[in-house]
Design an enzyme around this catalytic site. Structure first.
Site, PDB file in Angstrom:
ATOM      1  CG  HIS A 158      -2.085  -0.974   1.354  1.00  0.00           C
ATOM      2  ND1 HIS A 158      -2.860  -1.218   0.266  1.00  0.00           N
ATOM      3  CD2 HIS A 158      -2.263  -1.903   2.123  1.00  0.00           C
ATOM      4  CE1 HIS A 158      -3.549  -2.014   0.491  1.00  0.00           C
ATOM      5  NE2 HIS A 158      -3.341  -2.563   1.666  1.00  0.00           N
ATOM      6  CG  ASP A 193      -3.036  -8.336   0.721  1.00  0.00           C
ATOM      7  OD1 ASP A 193      -2.182  -8.565   1.711  1.00  0.00           O
ATOM      8  OD2 ASP A 193      -4.090  -7.845   0.951  1.00  0.00           O
ATOM      9  CG  HIS A 195      -6.796  -5.430   1.864  1.00  0.00           C
ATOM     10  ND1 HIS A 195      -6.346  -6.210   2.834  1.00  0.00           N
ATOM     11  CD2 HIS A 195      -7.886  -4.703   2.442  1.00  0.00           C
ATOM     12  CE1 HIS A 195      -7.064  -6.200   3.916  1.00  0.00           C
ATOM     13  NE2 HIS A 195      -8.207  -5.426   3.559  1.00  0.00           N
ATOM     14  CG  ASP A 282      -4.940 -10.392   3.405  1.00  0.00           C
ATOM     15  OD1 ASP A 282      -4.602 -10.647   2.335  1.00  0.00           O
ATOM     16  OD2 ASP A 282      -4.601  -8.994   3.573  1.00  0.00           O
TER      17      ASP A 282
END
Length: 340
Positions: A158, A193, A195, A282
């Site tokens: 990120h 991931d 996200h 995740d």
């Protein structure tokens, strides 16, 4: 498989996290390290420490202004009367082209996208060595290893070139890919991931020398919200070199693997000769973020599918949060890859 980790990565110990207006303990806890180390050892990894390649590989992607901020902001913050224990922004510029403030509070708002990336006393040291772990992993591949695992924590996908966010400060996967490119290789970044890897996308969005592919929960109702949509394909020379594969909440093993096939085909079309996997665990059905429903055996299938490319692979740790199966999921990915 060789695995890389440095004990100084324990020093980042975030306390602040906010979700839906409620203060909660940060999910990105140092205790993740114990479970990930256990999972790597269970997969048969040989552990080693990183070398210190200095600031060069980090500064290849992150601005000197941002790196100066990360190195100094905690000390500056502590000089503010009655300041909190961590650097947490409370104001943000409307546009990145707005003026650059001199105050620590203003710079925190400029360089921290959200409240999920608090900066404490040990944050810079941990982030620096997390990046060096990824650099060392890249160097192992460049030296001829078929695969390596970089236990990079805090994570990185990120983080933009001058912006922290979502638990991330330095873009470890991007730094590794750029290191491989500088060694004469043609890297693709595959982000699995839950996200979207918005920082990675942002860094490489107008470039055609690194392919970025991301499978993630549809951001229309999931972090990071503003990035990760299917129509984001790159810009300028990078048009067509970014592939987003947003998936529905609750996506299971079979649906994830079907989308992964699309991503792997794009990597083959790019002519990559090395792959950096931004390894988020995740997507697991029992992860605290509850985005996907990938099972522990499903992670083994993901590892095997990646191995099917027949390319050297660096696994760089991204998300995957505290649950009993976190280490088992890492073991499943790595053994699935090795056994394919």
């Amino acid at each position: 498989m060789k695995a890389v980790f440095d004990d100084r990565q324990w020093r980042h110990d975030p306390k602040h996290f906010m979700a839906n207006g409620k203060l909660l303990p940060s999910p990105e806890q140092p205790a993740r390290i114990e479970k990930l180390l256990s999972g790597a050892r269970e997969a048969g990894c040989t552990m080693q420490g990183p070398g210190d390649a200095g600031m060069g590989p980090i500064a290849a992607l992150h601005s000197p202004e941002y790196l100066t901020f990360l190195q100094n902001i905690y000390t500056r913050w502590r000089r503010i009367p009655d300041a909190g224990e961590e650097v947490i922004p409370n104001i943000h510029p409307a546009n990145r082209s707005d003026s650059y403030p001199r105050s620590a509070v203003g710079q925190a708002g400029y360089h921290q996208a959200d409240t999920a990336c608090p900066i404490g006393e040990g944050t810079w040291e941990a982030a620096y060595w997390s990046a060096q772990v990824a650099v060392t992993g890249a160097d192992l591949l460049a030296a001829g290893e078929r695969a390596a695992y970089a236990l990079s924590r805090p994570p990185g996908h990120h983080a933009f070139g001058d912006l922290a966010g979502g638990f991330c400060f330095l873009n470890n996967s991007g730094i590794a890919a750029e290191r491989l490119r500088m060694r004469g290789l043609r890297p693709a970044i595959l982000d699995v991931d839950v996200h979207h890897g918005n920082g990675t996308q942002g860094i490489f969005y107008d470039r055609d020398d690194v392919l970025t592919v991301s499978l993630h929960a549809d951001p229309v109702r999931f972090y990071p919200f503003f990035w990760g949509h299917a129509d984001e394909r790159g810009a300028g020379r990078g048009l067509g070199y970014n592939l987003n594969l947003p998936l529905a909440r609750g996506t299971d093993d079979d649906a994830f693997l079907k989308a992964l096939d699309t991503g792997l085909a794009r990597i083959e079309a790019f002519g990559a000769d090395v792959v950096v996997v931004a390894l988020g665990l995740d997507a697991y059905e029992g992860d605290p973020f509850q985005g996907f429903a990938v099972t522990t055996p499903g992670f083994g299938r993901i590892g095997a599918a990646i191995a099917g490319l027949g390319l050297p692979v660096l696994f760089v740790q991204e998300g995957g949060y505290l649950c009993d199966e976190l280490g088992e999921n890492l073991t499943s990915v790595l053994t699935g890859f090795e056994g394919a």
